[in-house]
Enzyme design. Structure first.
Site, PDB file in Angstrom:
ATOM      1  N   LYS A 287       9.588  -0.131   0.452  1.00  0.00           N
ATOM      2  CA  LYS A 287      10.147   1.037  -0.237  1.00  0.00           C
ATOM      3  C   LYS A 287       9.649   2.351   0.382  1.00  0.00           C
ATOM      4  O   LYS A 287      10.439   3.238   0.678  1.00  0.00           O
ATOM      5  CB  LYS A 287       9.802   1.015  -1.737  1.00  0.00           C
ATOM      6  CG  LYS A 287      10.350  -0.196  -2.477  1.00  0.00           C
ATOM      7  CD  LYS A 287      10.001  -0.149  -3.951  1.00  0.00           C
ATOM      8  CE  LYS A 287       8.510  -0.134  -4.249  1.00  0.00           C
ATOM      9  NZ  LYS A 287       7.786  -1.346  -3.787  1.00  0.00           N
TER      10      LYS A 287
ATOM     11  N   ARG B 298      -0.995  -3.785   5.981  1.00  0.00           N
ATOM     12  CA  ARG B 298      -0.573  -2.384   5.804  1.00  0.00           C
ATOM     13  C   ARG B 298      -1.705  -1.392   6.049  1.00  0.00           C
ATOM     14  O   ARG B 298      -2.791  -1.516   5.510  1.00  0.00           O
ATOM     15  CB  ARG B 298      -0.030  -2.193   4.381  1.00  0.00           C
ATOM     16  CG  ARG B 298       0.225  -0.729   4.046  1.00  0.00           C
ATOM     17  CD  ARG B 298       1.121  -0.552   2.865  1.00  0.00           C
ATOM     18  NE  ARG B 298       0.504  -0.953   1.624  1.00  0.00           N
ATOM     19  CZ  ARG B 298       1.144  -0.970   0.458  1.00  0.00           C
ATOM     20  NH1 ARG B 298       2.424  -0.663   0.398  1.00  0.00           N
ATOM     21  NH2 ARG B 298       0.519  -1.338  -0.625  1.00  0.00           N
TER      22      ARG B 298
ATOM     23  N   ARG C 292       9.296   0.704 -13.106  1.00  0.00           N
ATOM     24  CA  ARG C 292       8.760  -0.634 -12.869  1.00  0.00           C
ATOM     25  C   ARG C 292       8.845  -1.513 -14.107  1.00  0.00           C
ATOM     26  O   ARG C 292       8.444  -2.676 -14.055  1.00  0.00           O
ATOM     27  CB  ARG C 292       7.298  -0.533 -12.436  1.00  0.00           C
ATOM     28  CG  ARG C 292       7.087  -0.491 -10.908  1.00  0.00           C
ATOM     29  CD  ARG C 292       5.644  -0.107 -10.667  1.00  0.00           C
ATOM     30  NE  ARG C 292       5.029  -0.747  -9.543  1.00  0.00           N
ATOM     31  CZ  ARG C 292       4.819  -0.142  -8.363  1.00  0.00           C
ATOM     32  NH1 ARG C 292       5.273   1.069  -8.150  1.00  0.00           N
ATOM     33  NH2 ARG C 292       4.172  -0.761  -7.407  1.00  0.00           N
TER      34      ARG C 292
ATOM     35  N   ARG D  91      -5.570   0.945   1.966  1.00  0.00           N
ATOM     36  CA  ARG D  91      -5.719   1.405   0.592  1.00  0.00           C
ATOM     37  C   ARG D  91      -6.757   0.593  -0.165  1.00  0.00           C
ATOM     38  O   ARG D  91      -6.886  -0.608   0.028  1.00  0.00           O
ATOM     39  CB  ARG D  91      -4.369   1.306  -0.131  1.00  0.00           C
ATOM     40  CG  ARG D  91      -3.511   2.528   0.105  1.00  0.00           C
ATOM     41  CD  ARG D  91      -2.097   2.353  -0.337  1.00  0.00           C
ATOM     42  NE  ARG D  91      -1.956   1.637  -1.599  1.00  0.00           N
ATOM     43  CZ  ARG D  91      -0.781   1.344  -2.132  1.00  0.00           C
ATOM     44  NH1 ARG D  91       0.324   1.716  -1.530  1.00  0.00           N
ATOM     45  NH2 ARG D  91      -0.719   0.678  -3.255  1.00  0.00           N
TER      46      ARG D  91
ATOM     47  N   ARG E  26      -0.681  -7.682  -7.901  1.00  0.00           N
ATOM     48  CA  ARG E  26       0.462  -6.765  -7.907  1.00  0.00           C
ATOM     49  C   ARG E  26       1.779  -7.523  -7.735  1.00  0.00           C
ATOM     50  O   ARG E  26       2.779  -7.181  -8.343  1.00  0.00           O
ATOM     51  CB  ARG E  26       0.317  -5.711  -6.796  1.00  0.00           C
ATOM     52  CG  ARG E  26      -0.818  -4.738  -7.055  1.00  0.00           C
ATOM     53  CD  ARG E  26      -0.517  -3.319  -6.640  1.00  0.00           C
ATOM     54  NE  ARG E  26      -0.104  -3.147  -5.263  1.00  0.00           N
ATOM     55  CZ  ARG E  26      -0.913  -3.199  -4.212  1.00  0.00           C
ATOM     56  NH1 ARG E  26      -2.198  -3.454  -4.365  1.00  0.00           N
ATOM     57  NH2 ARG E  26      -0.460  -3.002  -3.002  1.00  0.00           N
TER      58      ARG E  26
HETATM   59  P1  ADP Z   1       6.225  -0.735  -0.464  1.00  0.00           P
HETATM   60  O1  ADP Z   1       6.271   0.782  -0.518  1.00  0.00           O
HETATM   61  O2  ADP Z   1       7.484  -1.356  -0.966  1.00  0.00           O
HETATM   62  O3  ADP Z   1       5.012  -1.277  -1.103  1.00  0.00           O
HETATM   63  P2  ADP Z   1       5.634  -0.333   2.353  1.00  0.00           P
HETATM   64  O4  ADP Z   1       6.713   0.585   2.799  1.00  0.00           O
HETATM   65  O5  ADP Z   1       4.305   0.210   2.073  1.00  0.00           O
HETATM   66  O6  ADP Z   1       6.156  -1.153   1.060  1.00  0.00           O
HETATM   67  O7  ADP Z   1       5.533  -1.493   3.430  1.00  0.00           O
HETATM   68  C1  ADP Z   1       4.517  -2.469   3.382  1.00  0.00           C
HETATM   69  C2  ADP Z   1       4.064  -2.838   4.800  1.00  0.00           C
HETATM   70  O8  ADP Z   1       5.104  -3.566   5.464  1.00  0.00           O
HETATM   71  C3  ADP Z   1       3.752  -1.649   5.697  1.00  0.00           C
HETATM   72  O9  ADP Z   1       2.637  -1.997   6.493  1.00  0.00           O
HETATM   73  C4  ADP Z   1       5.012  -1.476   6.569  1.00  0.00           C
HETATM   74  O10 ADP Z   1       4.690  -0.966   7.853  1.00  0.00           O
HETATM   75  C5  ADP Z   1       5.520  -2.920   6.667  1.00  0.00           C
HETATM   76  N1  ADP Z   1       6.995  -3.024   6.672  1.00  0.00           N
HETATM   77  C6  ADP Z   1       7.880  -2.334   5.925  1.00  0.00           C
HETATM   78  N2  ADP Z   1       9.153  -2.733   6.169  1.00  0.00           N
HETATM   79  C7  ADP Z   1       9.065  -3.725   7.095  1.00  0.00           C
HETATM   80  C8  ADP Z   1      10.045  -4.554   7.758  1.00  0.00           C
HETATM   81  N3  ADP Z   1      11.361  -4.446   7.502  1.00  0.00           N
HETATM   82  N4  ADP Z   1       9.598  -5.460   8.632  1.00  0.00           N
HETATM   83  C9  ADP Z   1       8.265  -5.585   8.890  1.00  0.00           C
HETATM   84  N5  ADP Z   1       7.297  -4.842   8.310  1.00  0.00           N
HETATM   85  C10 ADP Z   1       7.689  -3.910   7.411  1.00  0.00           C
HETATM   86  P1  ADP Z   2       2.940  -0.674  -3.603  1.00  0.00           P
HETATM   87  O1  ADP Z   2       3.352   0.238  -2.473  1.00  0.00           O
HETATM   88  O2  ADP Z   2       1.980  -1.715  -3.168  1.00  0.00           O
HETATM   89  O3  ADP Z   2       4.101  -1.204  -4.363  1.00  0.00           O
HETATM   90  P2  ADP Z   2       2.397   1.690  -5.176  1.00  0.00           P
HETATM   91  O4  ADP Z   2       1.783   2.665  -4.247  1.00  0.00           O
HETATM   92  O5  ADP Z   2       3.806   1.855  -5.514  1.00  0.00           O
HETATM   93  O6  ADP Z   2       2.102   0.228  -4.627  1.00  0.00           O
HETATM   94  O7  ADP Z   2       1.556   1.672  -6.531  1.00  0.00           O
HETATM   95  C1  ADP Z   2       0.159   1.515  -6.536  1.00  0.00           C
HETATM   96  C2  ADP Z   2      -0.337   1.334  -7.976  1.00  0.00           C
HETATM   97  O8  ADP Z   2      -0.005   2.510  -8.746  1.00  0.00           O
HETATM   98  C3  ADP Z   2       0.310   0.183  -8.738  1.00  0.00           C
HETATM   99  O9  ADP Z   2      -0.355  -1.040  -8.513  1.00  0.00           O
HETATM  100  C4  ADP Z   2       0.136   0.666 -10.189  1.00  0.00           C
HETATM  101  O10 ADP Z   2      -1.191   0.477 -10.640  1.00  0.00           O
HETATM  102  C5  ADP Z   2       0.377   2.155 -10.059  1.00  0.00           C
HETATM  103  N1  ADP Z   2       1.809   2.476 -10.252  1.00  0.00           N
HETATM  104  C6  ADP Z   2       2.658   2.982  -9.312  1.00  0.00           C
HETATM  105  N2  ADP Z   2       3.878   3.172  -9.832  1.00  0.00           N
HETATM  106  C7  ADP Z   2       3.812   2.764 -11.127  1.00  0.00           C
HETATM  107  C8  ADP Z   2       4.754   2.695 -12.196  1.00  0.00           C
HETATM  108  N3  ADP Z   2       6.030   3.074 -12.038  1.00  0.00           N
HETATM  109  N4  ADP Z   2       4.326   2.225 -13.387  1.00  0.00           N
HETATM  110  C9  ADP Z   2       3.044   1.858 -13.578  1.00  0.00           C
HETATM  111  N5  ADP Z   2       2.110   1.888 -12.619  1.00  0.00           N
HETATM  112  C10 ADP Z   2       2.480   2.337 -11.394  1.00  0.00           C
END
Ligand code: ADP
Ligand code: ADP
Ligand code: ZN
Length: 220
Positions: free
Chosen positions: A15, A129, A90, A162, A173
């Site tokens: 995302k 990541r 979420r 992170r 998660r």
């Molecule tokens: P989210 O915001 O949904 O948690 P991230 O954008 O942080 O996901 O992506 C998680 C990890 O996966 C990052 O290290 C990113 O570089 C990698 N990543 C994201 N999209 C892809 C993809 N299509 N193929 C391979 N790796 C990806």
């Molecule tokens: P990821 O990229 O791994 O999906 P995020 O950066 O989106 O993680 O979120 C990190 C943490 O922040 C989550 O594990 C949760 O604790 C909190 N968080 C983020 N967005 C929300 C939401 N919409 N509702 C509740 N908690 C959230």
């Protein structure tokens, strides 16, 4: 016409990575609740210390707190003609909260792309990541490495893992996503807003599919 877009997908589905591409292409501000919570942590606010105990465990921050934070963000002037929401909603109560917020703004959701990725891929992605401390660009040790290890290609900033990307928290998660967030897929499906995107492809291919889907919806 305004466009409010929700990016749906598990933790690690891409995302944040895709949001970066989309905001540039569409000129919309990115509203990432994870990023907003991390800013509060950094600034040492009360909300930040409340959120920390949930984030450290991989649990969701309570709905009222999260919705309140989003309300404040959407009220800023850059969101008057649209926003790209990443990581929010979420839960179903958060989705209802968002509908109410948008109704107050006389706006509505345009489209909800769902980046579909299986559980094993989610874990692999979270495990590798790395994020830029300065500009938040995302990297992956295997799938999307920076040119120079530990250094951001874009701004020269330092990359870090992170605090909530420990193996334990990652698993939690992902479980929390399947328990509490995945039901939004059906919820938005019933509203006719969902567009499924194959998230198992390369970053570029996912981005292209996403852009096409979003442009199509924003036109109609
Ligand atoms: P989210 O915001 O949904 O948690 P991230 O954008 O942080 O996901 O992506 C998680 C990890 O996966 C990052 O290290 C990113 O570089 C990698 N990543 C994201 N999209 C892809 C993809 N299509 N193929 C391979 N790796 C990806
Ligand atoms: P990821 O990229 O791994 O999906 P995020 O950066 O989106 O993680 O979120 C990190 C943490 O922040 C989550 O594990 C949760 O604790 C909190 N968080 C983020 N967005 C929300 C939401 N919409 N509702 C509740 N908690 C959230
Ligand atoms: Zn950077």
């Amino acid at each position: 016409m305004s466009s409010y877009i929700v990016l749906l997908g598990g933790p690690g589905s891409g995302k944040g990575t895709q949001a970066e591409i989309l905001v540039e292409e569409l000129g919309l501000p990115q509203v990432s609740t994870g990023e907003l919570f991390r800013e509060h942590l950094k600034d040492g606010t009360e909300l930040g210390s409340l959120a920390r105990e949930f984030m450290d465990r991989g649990e969701l921050v309570p709905d009222e707190v999260t919705i309140g934070m989003v309300r404040e963000r959407l009220a800023r002037p850059d969101c008057t003609s649209g926003a790209l929401l990443d990581g929010f909603p979420r839960t179903i109560p958060q989705a209802e909260g968002l509908d109410a917020l948008l109704a107050e703004m006389e706006a509505e959701l345009t489209v909800v792309p769902y980046i579909k990725v299986n559980r094993d891929t989610l874990l692999q992605r979270l495990a590798g990541r790395w994020t830029c401390r300065q500009c938040s660009t995302m990297y992956h040790v295997v799938f999307s490495p920076s040119f120079k290890a530990g250094i951001c290609d874009r701004c020269g900033g330092q990359l870090y893992q992170r605090a909530d990307d420990t193996p334990e928290t990652q698993l939690r998660r992902i479980d929390v996503y399947f328990e509490q967030t995945a039901e939004l897929i059906e919820w938005y499906g019933k509203k006719g807003l969902l567009v499924e995107i194959d998230g198992e492809q390369s970053i570029g291919a996912v981005g292209a599919e996403l852009l096409m889907a979003v442009r199509e919806q924003c036109r109609t």
